[in-house]
Every structure is written in C-alpha cells, then in structure tokens.
Write a protein that holds these residues in place. Structure first.
Motif, mmCIF file in Angstrom:
data_model
loop_
_atom_site.group_PDB
_atom_site.id
_atom_site.type_symbol
_atom_site.label_atom_id
_atom_site.label_comp_id
_atom_site.label_asym_id
_atom_site.label_seq_id
_atom_site.Cartn_x
_atom_site.Cartn_y
_atom_site.Cartn_z
ATOM 1 N N LYS A 193 -4.556 4.749 11.387
ATOM 2 C CA LYS A 193 -3.257 6.247 11.640
ATOM 3 C C LYS A 193 -3.488 5.904 13.160
ATOM 4 O O LYS A 193 -3.646 4.689 14.144
ATOM 5 C CB LYS A 193 -4.638 7.098 11.452
ATOM 6 N N LYS B 68 6.161 1.968 7.409
ATOM 7 C CA LYS B 68 6.635 1.059 6.314
ATOM 8 C C LYS B 68 8.273 0.678 6.248
ATOM 9 O O LYS B 68 8.683 1.168 6.703
ATOM 10 C CB LYS B 68 6.570 2.082 5.667
ATOM 11 N N ARG C 141 1.088 -1.433 -0.159
ATOM 12 C CA ARG C 141 -0.328 0.154 0.408
ATOM 13 C C ARG C 141 1.153 1.530 0.064
ATOM 14 O O ARG C 141 2.272 1.232 0.654
ATOM 15 C CB ARG C 141 -1.228 -0.327 1.199
ATOM 16 N N THR C 142 0.478 2.189 -0.641
ATOM 17 C CA THR C 142 1.434 3.299 -0.816
ATOM 18 C C THR C 142 0.833 4.382 0.984
ATOM 19 O O THR C 142 1.570 5.353 0.970
ATOM 20 C CB THR C 142 0.733 4.835 -1.883
ATOM 21 N N ARG C 143 -0.608 4.353 1.224
ATOM 22 C CA ARG C 143 -0.479 4.476 2.485
ATOM 23 C C ARG C 143 -0.914 3.757 3.526
ATOM 24 O O ARG C 143 -1.532 2.473 3.079
ATOM 25 C CB ARG C 143 -1.773 5.781 2.096
ATOM 26 N N ALA C 144 -0.825 4.483 4.917
ATOM 27 C CA ALA C 144 -0.967 3.652 5.421
ATOM 28 C C ALA C 144 -2.791 3.777 5.714
ATOM 29 O O ALA C 144 -3.383 4.421 5.721
ATOM 30 C CB ALA C 144 -0.863 4.159 7.047
ATOM 31 N N TYR D 42 3.596 -2.088 5.520
ATOM 32 C CA TYR D 42 2.719 -1.481 6.662
ATOM 33 C C TYR D 42 3.008 -2.081 8.262
ATOM 34 O O TYR D 42 2.490 -3.241 7.919
ATOM 35 C CB TYR D 42 1.559 0.084 6.285
#
Length: 297
Positions: free
Chosen positions: A13, A45, A7-10, A57
C-alpha cells in the motif's frame, strides 16, 4: 516455477516500507546480495499481454539512500516486505529464505533475457516506396542544387504525434508494456532528430538554411522540418544506434519492441495517402539562393 503470479489485490500500500534486492559481484569474484529500503508511493495494475489476459501490479518506489531521492517503477515479485533483519543482513531462517527467493527470481529473469536475441544494430526494413522517396529527394537536393523552404507542414513533431495517436486508437487491447514502449520510441525519436539533424542528416547545401532558421531561431528542428528529413533519420537509425553497446540484458525485450514500433512508423509513412500528403512535390523545391534570399528579406 516462475515467481510471477497475478494478484487481484495489491500486496503493498501507499506509504508502506518495502525492501528490494540488489545483486553485485565483489572483488573476490563472488556474487552477493543486499536489500535496499524503499517506500511505496503508488500502486498500479498493468496489463502484460495484448490479449488482456495477464496483468501484474507495479509500484512506484522512492529510494532515499542517496543525497537525492529517486523514484523507480518496480514489479511486485521484486519487492519484499520490510524486515529489519533482512535490511541489516542478519542471518535468520526467514532472511535466508528471502535471499533464496530473490536469487531464484534474479536467475529466472537472466535466463529469459538470454532467450531474446539482441542485435548489434536495429534491424529495420526500408519499404520500397520510402527508398524511392529518398532517391527522388537526393536528385532534387544534391544533383539539382535545390532545397525545401522552411518551415514544413506538418512538422516532424506533428507527424510522429499523429501516428502515435492512430496506433493507440486502433489497438484497443494494447498492453501497458507495449503502450509504454511506443511512448519511449516517440520521445527518443524526437530527441535523436533534434540532436542529430545538422551533423548526420543534412546535405551540405541545406546547412546554411538550418543555421539561419534553427540556430538563429527559437524552435527545435522537429518543430520546423517535415517528413522528408524524418525519413532520413529512420533509415539511418541502424547506423546511428548501436543497440548492443547500449542494451543491458534486462532491457533486451525493449530493443526488440522498439524495432517493431519503428518499423510500423516506416510502414505508415510509406502508405500512398501519406506519401501524397506529407511529402513535398518536386515543384516545391527551390534553388538554394532563392530560399536564402527570401529569408533574408
């Protein structure tokens, strides 16, 4: 198809609630699954391969269900978004699908671990130069009645730390998993050395010096002894550590990685320049009574 996707983003949060599956066998012999509530403390990451092409992540999850809260690093595929029905095992279409996904990931990991051979003991090859060093020391200590004065320089702690820094600096593309494995091996090696030196690694004639310097002193053995005794530990590790008794299936890959890390350290110590600078020449060995009388004064 594997559940592991980059994934590029978590997905989660900091401060967010999440659920992690737990698997167990009940008294009826049937597997069951339940979900434990946790809180995301940090997202990180990590690179998964030495080529830097795959990453994932990881999340530091805080569990507060017991008297003492615990924090554990977990992979993203092992985390589920908070769902009160899933937490309390309420049967809905969504919770059933979540359970199916959890079982699928669980079975994939078990299958992957079965493909990794977990040996009964660590499989290490002792380099020929190291064998010669061990034999020469045996002759000095056992046959000639001599021992090395303490402290040694560099110490075991110094040697292991210098090697660790060298490995990290030379392998720029090292994966986070490999880097973590090296750190764990370093930590455990020093602990094994400190705990096992007197009982497993010393010759009888060396014990009085240990008792005088270590028992009556304030330093750990790894901060006093040098390469000669570190080598004894490395070649004795397969005898001391029964990895099949210790290794859970999910830890199998770390056992194999530990073998590679320790083998690299043995190769490092066997290089001619290290043998010349780290190991004491024969003239530094003294008769036991000389060493002990010097300490007494």
């Amino acid at each position: 198809m594997s559940e592991r996707k980059e994934r590029t983003r978590a997905l989660f949060k900091k401060g967010q609630k999440c659920l992690t599956p737990r698997f167990e066998v009940d008294y009826g012999g049937e597997d069951r699954i339940y979900f434990e509530l946790g809180e995301v403390m940090r997202a990180e990451k990590r690179v998964l391969d030495d080529n830097g092409e795959e990453s994932m992540y990881f999340y530091l999850i805080k569990f507060s269900g017991s008297k003492k809260a615990t924090e554990v690093w977990m992979e993203e595929p092992d985390l589920f978004k908070y769902d009160v029905d899933l937490l309390h095992d309420v049967s809905t279409e969504a919770t059933l699908e979540a359970k199916r996904r959890a079982w699928r990931i669980y079975k994939e990991k078990k299958e992957q671990m079965r493909m990794i051979d977990v040996p009964e003991h660590l499989r290490l090859r002792v380099p020929p130069r190291m064998k010669k060093e061990l034999y020469d020391e045996y002759v000095s200590v056992v046959e000639s009645g001599q021992i090395l004065p303490l402290p040694r320089a560099p110490t075991v702690s110094d040697i292991v730390e210098n090697w660790n820094q060298k490995v990290v600096e030379e392998v720029e593309s090292m994966s986070d998993e490999t880097r973590e494995a090296v750190a764990i091996v370093v930590k455990n090696l020093l602990e094994y050395f400190n705990l096992g030196l007197r009982q497993f690694l010393l010759y009888r004639s060396e014990v009085p010096l240990y008792d005088k310097v270590i028992v009556e002193g304030e330093k750990e053995p790894a901060d006093v002894y040098g390469a000669e005794h570190l080598v004894r530990l490395l070649v004795k590790l397969p005898e001391l550590v029964c990895v099949r008794m210790m290794a859970l299936p999910e830890n199998a890959k770390y056992i194999v990685m530990a073998e590679d890390v320790i083998q690299d350290l043995m190769s490092y110590l066997s290089q001619p320049e290290q043998l010349e600078t780290l190991f004491a020449p024969s003239q530094e060995y003294k008769q036991c009574y000389e060493v002990m009388s010097h300490i007494a004064t």
